[in-house]
Write a protein that holds these residues in place. Sequence first.
Motif, PDB file in Angstrom:
ATOM      1  N   SER A   1       7.611   7.504  -4.012  1.00 28.17           N
ATOM      2  CA  SER A   1       8.841   8.203  -4.387  1.00 28.17           C
ATOM      3  C   SER A   1       9.390   8.930  -3.170  1.00 28.17           C
ATOM      4  CB  SER A   1       8.561   9.208  -5.507  1.00 28.17           C
ATOM      5  OG  SER A   1       7.791  10.283  -5.014  1.00 28.17           O
ATOM      6  N   SER A   2      10.606   9.455  -3.289  1.00 27.06           N
ATOM      7  CA  SER A   2      11.214  10.192  -2.178  1.00 27.06           C
ATOM      8  C   SER A   2      10.677  11.611  -2.087  1.00 27.06           C
ATOM      9  CB  SER A   2      12.730  10.216  -2.336  1.00 27.06           C
ATOM     10  OG  SER A   2      13.075  10.832  -3.557  1.00 27.06           O
ATOM     11  N   GLU A   3       9.955  12.032  -3.119  1.00 27.06           N
ATOM     12  CA  GLU A   3       9.352  13.360  -3.102  1.00 27.06           C
ATOM     13  C   GLU A   3       8.171  13.342  -2.142  1.00 27.06           C
ATOM     14  OE1 GLU A   3       8.564  14.907  -6.991  1.00 27.06           O
ATOM     15  OE2 GLU A   3      10.346  13.976  -7.798  1.00 27.06           O
ATOM     16  N   PRO A   4       7.662  14.506  -1.770  1.00 23.34           N
ATOM     17  CA  PRO A   4       6.494  14.492  -0.885  1.00 23.34           C
ATOM     18  C   PRO A   4       5.396  13.611  -1.471  1.00 23.34           C
ATOM     19  CG  PRO A   4       7.293  16.723  -1.190  1.00 23.34           C
ATOM     20  CD  PRO A   4       8.078  15.838  -2.127  1.00 23.34           C
ATOM     21  N   GLU A   5       4.916  12.692  -0.669  1.00 23.45           N
ATOM     22  CA  GLU A   5       3.909  11.756  -1.157  1.00 23.45           C
ATOM     23  C   GLU A   5       2.520  12.227  -0.735  1.00 23.45           C
ATOM     24  OE1 GLU A   5       4.380   8.584   2.428  1.00 23.45           O
ATOM     25  OE2 GLU A   5       5.756   8.435   0.765  1.00 23.45           O
ATOM     26  N   CYS A   6       1.543  11.911  -1.550  1.00 18.63           N
ATOM     27  CA  CYS A   6       0.173  12.287  -1.216  1.00 18.63           C
ATOM     28  C   CYS A   6      -0.427  11.250  -0.279  1.00 18.63           C
ATOM     29  CB  CYS A   6      -0.658  12.428  -2.483  1.00 18.63           C
ATOM     30  SG  CYS A   6      -1.102  10.862  -3.240  1.00 18.63           S
ATOM     31  N   GLN A   7      -1.577  11.558   0.294  1.00 13.70           N
ATOM     32  CA  GLN A   7      -2.211  10.638   1.253  1.00 13.70           C
ATOM     33  C   GLN A   7      -2.619   9.330   0.597  1.00 13.70           C
ATOM     34  OE1 GLN A   7      -5.760  12.418   2.810  1.00 13.70           O
ATOM     35  NE2 GLN A   7      -6.536  12.942   0.793  1.00 13.70           N
ATOM     36  N   TYR A   8      -2.964   9.357  -0.686  1.00 14.35           N
ATOM     37  CA  TYR A   8      -3.357   8.133  -1.374  1.00 14.35           C
ATOM     38  C   TYR A   8      -2.153   7.208  -1.542  1.00 14.35           C
ATOM     39  CZ  TYR A   8      -7.528  10.842  -2.379  1.00 14.35           C
ATOM     40  OH  TYR A   8      -8.647  11.602  -2.272  1.00 14.35           O
ATOM     41  N   CYS A   9      -1.049   7.760  -2.016  1.00  8.33           N
ATOM     42  CA  CYS A   9       0.160   6.951  -2.199  1.00  8.33           C
ATOM     43  C   CYS A   9       0.694   6.457  -0.861  1.00  8.33           C
ATOM     44  CB  CYS A   9       1.219   7.749  -2.938  1.00  8.33           C
ATOM     45  SG  CYS A   9       0.749   8.139  -4.639  1.00  8.33           S
ATOM     46  N   ARG A  10       0.652   7.316   0.141  1.00  4.99           N
ATOM     47  CA  ARG A  10       1.121   6.931   1.475  1.00  4.99           C
ATOM     48  C   ARG A  10       0.326   5.735   1.998  1.00  4.99           C
ATOM     49  NH1 ARG A  10       2.015  11.617   3.411  1.00  4.99           N
ATOM     50  NH2 ARG A  10      -0.151  12.141   3.740  1.00  4.99           N
ATOM     51  N   ALA A  11      -0.971   5.702   1.715  1.00  3.39           N
ATOM     52  CA  ALA A  11      -1.811   4.597   2.174  1.00  3.39           C
ATOM     53  C   ALA A  11      -1.441   3.270   1.498  1.00  3.39           C
ATOM     54  CB  ALA A  11      -3.281   4.913   1.922  1.00  3.39           C
ATOM     55  N   LEU A  12      -0.868   3.333   0.287  1.00  6.08           N
ATOM     56  CA  LEU A  12      -0.460   2.119  -0.422  1.00  6.08           C
ATOM     57  C   LEU A  12       1.004   1.752  -0.188  1.00  6.08           C
ATOM     58  CD1 LEU A  12      -2.149   2.461  -3.925  1.00  6.08           C
ATOM     59  CD2 LEU A  12      -2.645   0.785  -2.150  1.00  6.08           C
ATOM     60  N   SER A  13       1.772   2.642   0.424  1.00  5.81           N
ATOM     61  CA  SER A  13       3.199   2.435   0.607  1.00  5.81           C
ATOM     62  C   SER A  13       3.499   1.080   1.241  1.00  5.81           C
ATOM     63  CB  SER A  13       3.778   3.549   1.475  1.00  5.81           C
ATOM     64  OG  SER A  13       5.164   3.392   1.607  1.00  5.81           O
ATOM     65  N   ASN A  14       4.343   0.319   0.559  1.00  5.04           N
ATOM     66  CA  ASN A  14       4.792  -1.012   1.001  1.00  5.04           C
ATOM     67  C   ASN A  14       3.706  -2.086   1.020  1.00  5.04           C
ATOM     68  OD1 ASN A  14       7.529  -0.215   1.398  1.00  5.04           O
ATOM     69  ND2 ASN A  14       6.869   0.821   3.250  1.00  5.04           N
ATOM     70  N   LYS A  15       2.541  -1.804   0.443  1.00  6.87           N
ATOM     71  CA  LYS A  15       1.503  -2.830   0.357  1.00  6.87           C
ATOM     72  C   LYS A  15       1.982  -3.908  -0.608  1.00  6.87           C
ATOM     73  CE  LYS A  15      -3.316  -3.783  -0.687  1.00  6.87           C
ATOM     74  NZ  LYS A  15      -4.637  -3.225  -0.987  1.00  6.87           N
ATOM     75  N   GLU A  16       1.858  -5.163  -0.200  1.00 10.77           N
ATOM     76  CA  GLU A  16       2.299  -6.279  -1.041  1.00 10.77           C
ATOM     77  C   GLU A  16       1.103  -7.061  -1.569  1.00 10.77           C
ATOM     78  OE1 GLU A  16       5.187  -8.764   0.860  1.00 10.77           O
ATOM     79  OE2 GLU A  16       6.459  -7.064   1.394  1.00 10.77           O
ATOM     80  N   VAL A  17       1.193  -7.437  -2.847  1.00  7.43           N
ATOM     81  CA  VAL A  17       0.175  -8.277  -3.484  1.00  7.43           C
ATOM     82  C   VAL A  17       0.877  -9.331  -4.327  1.00  7.43           C
ATOM     83  CG1 VAL A  17      -1.572  -6.447  -3.551  1.00  7.43           C
ATOM     84  CG2 VAL A  17      -0.079  -6.785  -5.517  1.00  7.43           C
ATOM     85  N   ALA A  18       0.169 -10.378  -4.646  1.00  8.80           N
ATOM     86  CA  ALA A  18       0.706 -11.417  -5.528  1.00  8.80           C
ATOM     87  C   ALA A  18       0.834 -10.856  -6.943  1.00  8.80           C
ATOM     88  CB  ALA A  18      -0.221 -12.624  -5.534  1.00  8.80           C
ATOM     89  N   PRO A  19       1.784 -11.351  -7.743  1.00 10.67           N
ATOM     90  CA  PRO A  19       1.914 -10.883  -9.125  1.00 10.67           C
ATOM     91  C   PRO A  19       0.590 -11.020  -9.870  1.00 10.67           C
ATOM     92  CG  PRO A  19       3.789 -12.235  -8.543  1.00 10.67           C
ATOM     93  CD  PRO A  19       2.800 -12.355  -7.405  1.00 10.67           C
ATOM     94  N   GLY A  20       0.190  -9.938 -10.541  1.00 11.97           N
ATOM     95  CA  GLY A  20      -1.053  -9.926 -11.301  1.00 11.97           C
ATOM     96  C   GLY A  20      -2.274  -9.534 -10.492  1.00 11.97           C
ATOM     97  N   ALA A  21      -2.158  -9.510  -9.165  1.00 11.01           N
ATOM     98  CA  ALA A  21      -3.286  -9.122  -8.312  1.00 11.01           C
ATOM     99  C   ALA A  21      -3.333  -7.595  -8.203  1.00 11.01           C
ATOM    100  CB  ALA A  21      -3.140  -9.737  -6.932  1.00 11.01           C
ATOM    101  N   PRO A  22      -4.521  -7.031  -8.080  1.00  9.43           N
ATOM    102  CA  PRO A  22      -4.608  -5.572  -7.948  1.00  9.43           C
ATOM    103  C   PRO A  22      -4.245  -5.101  -6.545  1.00  9.43           C
ATOM    104  CG  PRO A  22      -6.797  -6.525  -7.877  1.00  9.43           C
ATOM    105  CD  PRO A  22      -5.832  -7.651  -8.166  1.00  9.43           C
ATOM    106  N   PHE A  23      -3.691  -3.902  -6.474  1.00 11.62           N
ATOM    107  CA  PHE A  23      -3.423  -3.276  -5.188  1.00 11.62           C
ATOM    108  C   PHE A  23      -4.728  -2.783  -4.574  1.00 11.62           C
ATOM    109  CE2 PHE A  23       0.776  -3.180  -7.049  1.00 11.62           C
ATOM    110  CZ  PHE A  23       1.575  -3.485  -5.966  1.00 11.62           C
ATOM    111  N   LEU A  24      -5.655  -2.365  -5.426  1.00 13.50           N
ATOM    112  CA  LEU A  24      -6.984  -1.938  -4.996  1.00 13.50           C
ATOM    113  C   LEU A  24      -8.015  -2.564  -5.911  1.00 13.50           C
ATOM    114  CD1 LEU A  24      -6.225   1.861  -4.499  1.00 13.50           C
ATOM    115  CD2 LEU A  24      -6.640   0.187  -2.685  1.00 13.50           C
ATOM    116  N   LYS A  25      -9.145  -2.980  -5.338  1.00 11.72           N
ATOM    117  CA  LYS A  25     -10.206  -3.620  -6.113  1.00 11.72           C
ATOM    118  C   LYS A  25     -11.423  -2.714  -6.197  1.00 11.72           C
ATOM    119  CE  LYS A  25      -8.703  -8.075  -4.422  1.00 11.72           C
ATOM    120  NZ  LYS A  25      -8.968  -9.119  -3.454  1.00 11.72           N
ATOM    121  N   PRO A  26     -12.213  -2.848  -7.277  1.00 18.22           N
ATOM    122  CA  PRO A  26     -13.433  -2.048  -7.389  1.00 18.22           C
ATOM    123  C   PRO A  26     -14.328  -2.243  -6.165  1.00 18.22           C
ATOM    124  CG  PRO A  26     -12.990  -3.157  -9.455  1.00 18.22           C
ATOM    125  CD  PRO A  26     -12.017  -3.711  -8.443  1.00 18.22           C
TER     126      PRO A  26
END
Length: 66
Positions: A6-31
């Motif tokens: 979001s345009s609001e102050p972002e946390c370090q976790y969200c910042r680390a995922l910013s603009n990360k691309e994955v295939a539809p249905g794939a997780p952004f992070l895996k166990p």
Amino acid sequence: MSWETSSEPECQYCRALSNKEVAPGAPFLKPGEFFARRNGKPLIVIEPVCLPPLHFGCKCTIRAVL
């Protein structure tokens, strides 16, 4: 799909995922993945993260990447 912060102050976790691309249905992070550090310690993912919110109060979204 792309993770969008979001345009609001972002946390370090969200910042680390910013603009990360994955295939539809794939997780952004895996166990078992180590993710962003907080106070010098990594966050260990225990469940797949496929969609926001990542944490309480998270205002992130995803967008389609064509």
